[in-house]
Scaffold this active site. Sequence first.
Site, PDB file in Angstrom:
ATOM      1  N   GLY A  40      16.053 -32.973 -16.385  1.00 45.22           N
ATOM      2  CA  GLY A  40      16.796 -32.065 -15.506  1.00 45.22           C
ATOM      3  C   GLY A  40      18.154 -31.656 -16.037  1.00 45.22           C
ATOM      4  N   GLY A 145      16.713 -29.552  -7.854  1.00 43.91           N
ATOM      5  CA  GLY A 145      18.110 -29.617  -8.280  1.00 43.91           C
ATOM      6  C   GLY A 145      18.980 -28.456  -7.868  1.00 43.91           C
ATOM      7  N   LEU A 187      37.669 -30.501 -14.879  1.00 41.74           N
ATOM      8  CA  LEU A 187      38.583 -31.480 -15.472  1.00 41.74           C
ATOM      9  C   LEU A 187      37.934 -32.244 -16.625  1.00 41.74           C
ATOM     10  CD1 LEU A 187      40.508 -32.685 -12.288  1.00 41.74           C
ATOM     11  CD2 LEU A 187      40.992 -30.779 -13.833  1.00 41.74           C
ATOM     12  N   ARG A 275      28.272 -26.086  -7.488  1.00 46.43           N
ATOM     13  CA  ARG A 275      26.858 -25.816  -7.771  1.00 46.43           C
ATOM     14  C   ARG A 275      26.129 -25.543  -6.458  1.00 46.43           C
ATOM     15  NH1 ARG A 275      25.055 -26.850 -12.831  1.00 46.43           N
ATOM     16  NH2 ARG A 275      22.960 -27.372 -12.120  1.00 46.43           N
ATOM     17  N   HIS A 447      39.941 -63.551 -17.237  1.00 50.24           N
ATOM     18  CA  HIS A 447      41.215 -63.141 -17.833  1.00 50.24           C
ATOM     19  C   HIS A 447      41.075 -63.104 -19.345  1.00 50.24           C
ATOM     20  CE1 HIS A 447      45.491 -62.707 -18.458  1.00 50.24           C
ATOM     21  NE2 HIS A 447      45.392 -63.644 -19.399  1.00 50.24           N
TER      22      HIS A 447
HETATM   23  P1  FAD Z   1      18.207 -31.619 -11.597  1.00 54.06           P
HETATM   24  O1  FAD Z   1      18.730 -32.614 -12.540  1.00 54.06           O
HETATM   25  O2  FAD Z   1      18.902 -30.312 -11.506  1.00 54.06           O
HETATM   26  O3  FAD Z   1      16.688 -31.384 -12.019  1.00 54.06           O
HETATM   27  C1  FAD Z   1      15.886 -30.423 -11.423  1.00 54.06           C
HETATM   28  C2  FAD Z   1      14.769 -30.062 -12.373  1.00 54.06           C
HETATM   29  O4  FAD Z   1      13.832 -29.270 -11.677  1.00 54.06           O
HETATM   30  C3  FAD Z   1      15.206 -29.246 -13.582  1.00 54.06           C
HETATM   31  O5  FAD Z   1      14.747 -29.842 -14.764  1.00 54.06           O
HETATM   32  C4  FAD Z   1      14.565 -27.878 -13.372  1.00 54.06           C
HETATM   33  O6  FAD Z   1      14.163 -27.274 -14.587  1.00 54.06           O
HETATM   34  C5  FAD Z   1      13.359 -28.257 -12.538  1.00 54.06           C
HETATM   35  N1  FAD Z   1      12.829 -27.190 -11.696  1.00 54.06           N
HETATM   36  C6  FAD Z   1      13.498 -26.392 -10.824  1.00 54.06           C
HETATM   37  N2  FAD Z   1      12.651 -25.590 -10.161  1.00 54.06           N
HETATM   38  C7  FAD Z   1      11.416 -25.880 -10.624  1.00 54.06           C
HETATM   39  C8  FAD Z   1      10.126 -25.410 -10.320  1.00 54.06           C
HETATM   40  N3  FAD Z   1       9.904 -24.490  -9.367  1.00 54.06           N
HETATM   41  N4  FAD Z   1       9.073 -25.917 -11.007  1.00 54.06           N
HETATM   42  C9  FAD Z   1       9.246 -26.864 -11.959  1.00 54.06           C
HETATM   43  N5  FAD Z   1      10.448 -27.367 -12.264  1.00 54.06           N
HETATM   44  C10 FAD Z   1      11.515 -26.885 -11.603  1.00 54.06           C
HETATM   45  N6  FAD Z   1      26.187 -36.381 -12.013  1.00 54.06           N
HETATM   46  C11 FAD Z   1      26.532 -37.667 -12.169  1.00 54.06           C
HETATM   47  O7  FAD Z   1      26.147 -38.503 -11.328  1.00 54.06           O
HETATM   48  N7  FAD Z   1      27.293 -38.091 -13.212  1.00 54.06           N
HETATM   49  C12 FAD Z   1      27.751 -37.231 -14.155  1.00 54.06           C
HETATM   50  O8  FAD Z   1      28.428 -37.640 -15.093  1.00 54.06           O
HETATM   51  C13 FAD Z   1      27.418 -35.863 -14.026  1.00 54.06           C
HETATM   52  N8  FAD Z   1      27.844 -34.969 -14.923  1.00 54.06           N
HETATM   53  C14 FAD Z   1      27.479 -33.660 -14.795  1.00 54.06           C
HETATM   54  C15 FAD Z   1      27.966 -32.755 -15.730  1.00 54.06           C
HETATM   55  C16 FAD Z   1      27.638 -31.419 -15.626  1.00 54.06           C
HETATM   56  C17 FAD Z   1      28.157 -30.451 -16.654  1.00 54.06           C
HETATM   57  C18 FAD Z   1      26.786 -30.982 -14.575  1.00 54.06           C
HETATM   58  C19 FAD Z   1      26.383 -29.548 -14.466  1.00 54.06           C
HETATM   59  C20 FAD Z   1      26.317 -31.871 -13.626  1.00 54.06           C
HETATM   60  C21 FAD Z   1      26.675 -33.223 -13.730  1.00 54.06           C
HETATM   61  N9  FAD Z   1      26.242 -34.162 -12.797  1.00 54.06           N
HETATM   62  C22 FAD Z   1      26.612 -35.473 -12.922  1.00 54.06           C
HETATM   63  C23 FAD Z   1      25.396 -33.784 -11.651  1.00 54.06           C
HETATM   64  C24 FAD Z   1      23.937 -34.143 -11.961  1.00 54.06           C
HETATM   65  O9  FAD Z   1      23.524 -33.485 -13.125  1.00 54.06           O
HETATM   66  C25 FAD Z   1      23.041 -33.758 -10.785  1.00 54.06           C
HETATM   67  O10 FAD Z   1      23.530 -34.316  -9.592  1.00 54.06           O
HETATM   68  C26 FAD Z   1      21.620 -34.236 -11.015  1.00 54.06           C
HETATM   69  O11 FAD Z   1      21.090 -33.715 -12.203  1.00 54.06           O
HETATM   70  C27 FAD Z   1      20.722 -33.865  -9.843  1.00 54.06           C
HETATM   71  O12 FAD Z   1      19.437 -34.330 -10.079  1.00 54.06           O
HETATM   72  P2  FAD Z   1      18.159 -33.612  -9.453  1.00 54.06           P
HETATM   73  O13 FAD Z   1      17.001 -34.429  -9.911  1.00 54.06           O
HETATM   74  O14 FAD Z   1      18.348 -33.398  -8.015  1.00 54.06           O
HETATM   75  O15 FAD Z   1      18.107 -32.168 -10.109  1.00 54.06           O
HETATM   76  P1  NAI Z   2      33.369 -29.188  -7.600  1.00 53.69           P
HETATM   77  O1  NAI Z   2      32.884 -28.912  -6.249  1.00 53.69           O
HETATM   78  O2  NAI Z   2      33.604 -30.579  -8.044  1.00 53.69           O
HETATM   79  O3  NAI Z   2      34.747 -28.418  -7.851  1.00 53.69           O
HETATM   80  C1  NAI Z   2      34.874 -27.031  -7.712  1.00 53.69           C
HETATM   81  C2  NAI Z   2      36.346 -26.706  -7.562  1.00 53.69           C
HETATM   82  O4  NAI Z   2      36.490 -25.301  -7.625  1.00 53.69           O
HETATM   83  C3  NAI Z   2      36.926 -27.154  -6.234  1.00 53.69           C
HETATM   84  O5  NAI Z   2      38.126 -27.825  -6.486  1.00 53.69           O
HETATM   85  C4  NAI Z   2      37.123 -25.853  -5.482  1.00 53.69           C
HETATM   86  O6  NAI Z   2      38.207 -25.896  -4.574  1.00 53.69           O
HETATM   87  C5  NAI Z   2      37.400 -24.896  -6.619  1.00 53.69           C
HETATM   88  N1  NAI Z   2      37.109 -23.496  -6.338  1.00 53.69           N
HETATM   89  C6  NAI Z   2      36.068 -22.973  -5.629  1.00 53.69           C
HETATM   90  N2  NAI Z   2      36.139 -21.639  -5.622  1.00 53.69           N
HETATM   91  C7  NAI Z   2      37.225 -21.295  -6.364  1.00 53.69           C
HETATM   92  C8  NAI Z   2      37.827 -20.061  -6.750  1.00 53.69           C
HETATM   93  N3  NAI Z   2      37.294 -18.900  -6.390  1.00 53.69           N
HETATM   94  N4  NAI Z   2      38.945 -20.082  -7.505  1.00 53.69           N
HETATM   95  C9  NAI Z   2      39.487 -21.273  -7.895  1.00 53.69           C
HETATM   96  N5  NAI Z   2      38.971 -22.465  -7.551  1.00 53.69           N
HETATM   97  C10 NAI Z   2      37.852 -22.477  -6.815  1.00 53.69           C
HETATM   98  O7  NAI Z   2      32.334 -28.435  -8.557  1.00 53.69           O
HETATM   99  P2  NAI Z   2      32.094 -28.515 -10.108  1.00 53.69           P
HETATM  100  O8  NAI Z   2      33.268 -29.087 -10.815  1.00 53.69           O
HETATM  101  O9  NAI Z   2      31.615 -27.165 -10.495  1.00 53.69           O
HETATM  102  O10 NAI Z   2      30.904 -29.545 -10.202  1.00 53.69           O
HETATM  103  C11 NAI Z   2      29.663 -29.284  -9.524  1.00 53.69           C
HETATM  104  C12 NAI Z   2      28.981 -30.553  -9.134  1.00 53.69           C
HETATM  105  O11 NAI Z   2      28.535 -31.255 -10.269  1.00 53.69           O
HETATM  106  C13 NAI Z   2      29.907 -31.452  -8.356  1.00 53.69           C
HETATM  107  O12 NAI Z   2      29.469 -31.454  -7.026  1.00 53.69           O
HETATM  108  C14 NAI Z   2      29.745 -32.808  -8.955  1.00 53.69           C
HETATM  109  O13 NAI Z   2      29.259 -33.690  -7.999  1.00 53.69           O
HETATM  110  C15 NAI Z   2      28.725 -32.649 -10.072  1.00 53.69           C
HETATM  111  N6  NAI Z   2      29.309 -33.221 -11.290  1.00 53.69           N
HETATM  112  C16 NAI Z   2      29.543 -34.561 -11.317  1.00 53.69           C
HETATM  113  C17 NAI Z   2      30.141 -35.141 -12.403  1.00 53.69           C
HETATM  114  C18 NAI Z   2      30.416 -36.583 -12.371  1.00 53.69           C
HETATM  115  O14 NAI Z   2      29.894 -37.281 -11.518  1.00 53.69           O
HETATM  116  N7  NAI Z   2      31.233 -37.094 -13.278  1.00 53.69           N
HETATM  117  C19 NAI Z   2      30.540 -34.362 -13.572  1.00 53.69           C
HETATM  118  C20 NAI Z   2      30.282 -32.950 -13.412  1.00 53.69           C
HETATM  119  C21 NAI Z   2      29.675 -32.432 -12.315  1.00 53.69           C
END
Ligand code: FAD
Ligand code: NAI
Length: 468
Positions: A40, A145, A187, A275, A447
């Site tokens: 995913g 997702g 960030l 997202r 420690h």
């Molecule tokens: P997804 O991982 O989005 O998987 C969904 C899958 O379904 C995809 O592979 C897609 O191709 C498939 N799919 C969709 N529609 C269909 C369909 N109709 N048929 C077949 N396949 C389909 N979360 C953390 O906890 N820690 C992190 O460090 C973290 N870092 C992140 C960094 C970034 C840049 C981003 C964008 C997200 C990050 N997240 C992080 C969030 C995390 O990726 C998501 O919360 C997580 O992947 C959600 O899992 P999911 O299984 O719900 O969906």
């Molecule tokens: P986010 O929801 O964490 O942050 C989006 C930020 O954009 C907020 O601070 C919001 O106030 C601001 N914003 C919204 N509209 C705006 C606008 N028009 N102009 C300026 N600021 C605006 O979303 P982000 O960073 O895109 O991450 C998406 C999701 O992915 C998060 O919900 C997070 O849970 C997940 N994720 C988790 C990670 C982790 O666990 N380390 C790492 C990366 C993503």
Amino acid sequence: MSSYDLVVIGTGPGGYVCAIRAAQLGLKTAVVEKRATHGGTCLNVGCIPSKALLHASEAFQEAGKHFADLGVIVGEPKLDLTKMMAFKDEGVAGNTKGVEFLLKKNGVDTYHGTGRLAGAGRVEVIAEDGGNQLLETKNVVIATGSDVAKLPGVSIDERVVVSSTGALELESVPKKLVVIGAGVIGLELGSVWRRLGSEVVVVEYLDRVLPGMDGEVGKQFQRILGKQGITFKLSAKVTGVEVGKKGGATVTVEPAAGGEAEKIQADVVLVAIGRVPFTDGLGLETVGVQTDNKGRIQTDSQYATNVTGIYAIGDVIAGPMLAHKAEDEGVAVAEILAGQSGHVNYGVIPNVVYTFPEVASVGRTEEELKKEGIRYNAGKFPFTANGRAKVNHTTDGFVKILADADTDRVLGVHIVGADAGNLIAEVAVAMEFGASAEDVARTCHAHPTLTEAVKEAALAVGKRALHI
Ligand code: FAD
Ligand code: NAI
């Protein structure tokens, strides 16, 4: 037609974990995934590649700034971005192949193509070449997702105006990067490119970074990132991004409350404003699965939708969009389908930002406790007073424990500091067991470790910290 107990659509952390657990429990299980690889968003374009670049860029920065302090003389480090990207890609491939292996090992059938609900008990798999297959199943779990939230009027080309996906693949270090959104993605990826040499400006609509996290944590974290050279424009909104003919872009920014606009030039603009749930092509309407006003699939406490036999988990339903939340829901729904009583404790889901220092939290923030009128005691301990942090020169940050004023039960823990993502695990376990701050304080901590700061913060709840 192949026939199953369970077909899972999407093999992100939610879907693939659900399939493995269901197979372990004896359900005949298949997964449908439209990407070429499993795992995913998280494994392909999210958690894993971003952490690889955070790790590599931190090493680059350490080599340049801090190695000499340790007496390690390596000279001026040089960046080989192509190699760094290859390191990231290798990590992604290793992880996605690992999922493929696990699905196979557990006897889960895999189908590649878009999964579409095709009436009661049926899922159609539409392959990229247009060919299709029909699967018959007692139950369906939707784990499709989420996708990048778009900023109205701003189109993402993944070259000049990028989402997180493009920001993980840049071919050169942008001289100036404007990040829209001071959330987790902004960030983390802002930190990556700052460390590699970009000037980074973060524009955030609200008056603080990391909204939703504890306010004191947000303030201190912003100060620390400021010292690292990231500039913030808070309470500001982007009203337009114009891509130049010769590359680069002009970003128009206005005060959130209205007022005079300013224009900022950027080489690359990262849109990171959240997202949204992804349900395109799934055919929800064909069977009448209900969604809410944010497009999330509506489920009850058992992950059941309004349509019998159709369940949903992960980013596509309500709750934090986190991989571990999706995984735990995957396990819970598989256990429910197997007649067990799987559940997720939404009060104890850790949240980690993998910058340097890291930010980690679990449970309620001070703002939430105040809003709910819950009386609490706060114990805080700074890493400046922790021996290990001192010797490592990683003294930025603190641990804060919030405990119920009457029962001393731990209600929330918030950490800014090196390795906060690992430190939070012990308090998450403590909270699952309903521990008091006193329980944490009376637990012997090794420690010299950073974990002693957690113990000291627990002692501080009772106003008896020893090292401050
Ligand atoms: P997804 O991982 O989005 O998987 C969904 C899958 O379904 C995809 O592979 C897609 O191709 C498939 N799919 C969709 N529609 C269909 C369909 N109709 N048929 C077949 N396949 C389909 N979360 C953390 O906890 N820690 C992190 O460090 C973290 N870092 C992140 C960094 C970034 C840049 C981003 C964008 C997200 C990050 N997240 C992080 C969030 C995390 O990726 C998501 O919360 C997580 O992947 C959600 O899992 P999911 O299984 O719900 O969906
Ligand atoms: P986010 O929801 O964490 O942050 C989006 C930020 O954009 C907020 O601070 C919001 O106030 C601001 N914003 C919204 N509209 C705006 C606008 N028009 N102009 C300026 N600021 C605006 O979303 P982000 O960073 O895109 O991450 C998406 C999701 O992915 C998060 O919900 C997070 O849970 C997940 N994720 C988790 C990670 C982790 O666990 N380390 C790492 C990366 C993503």
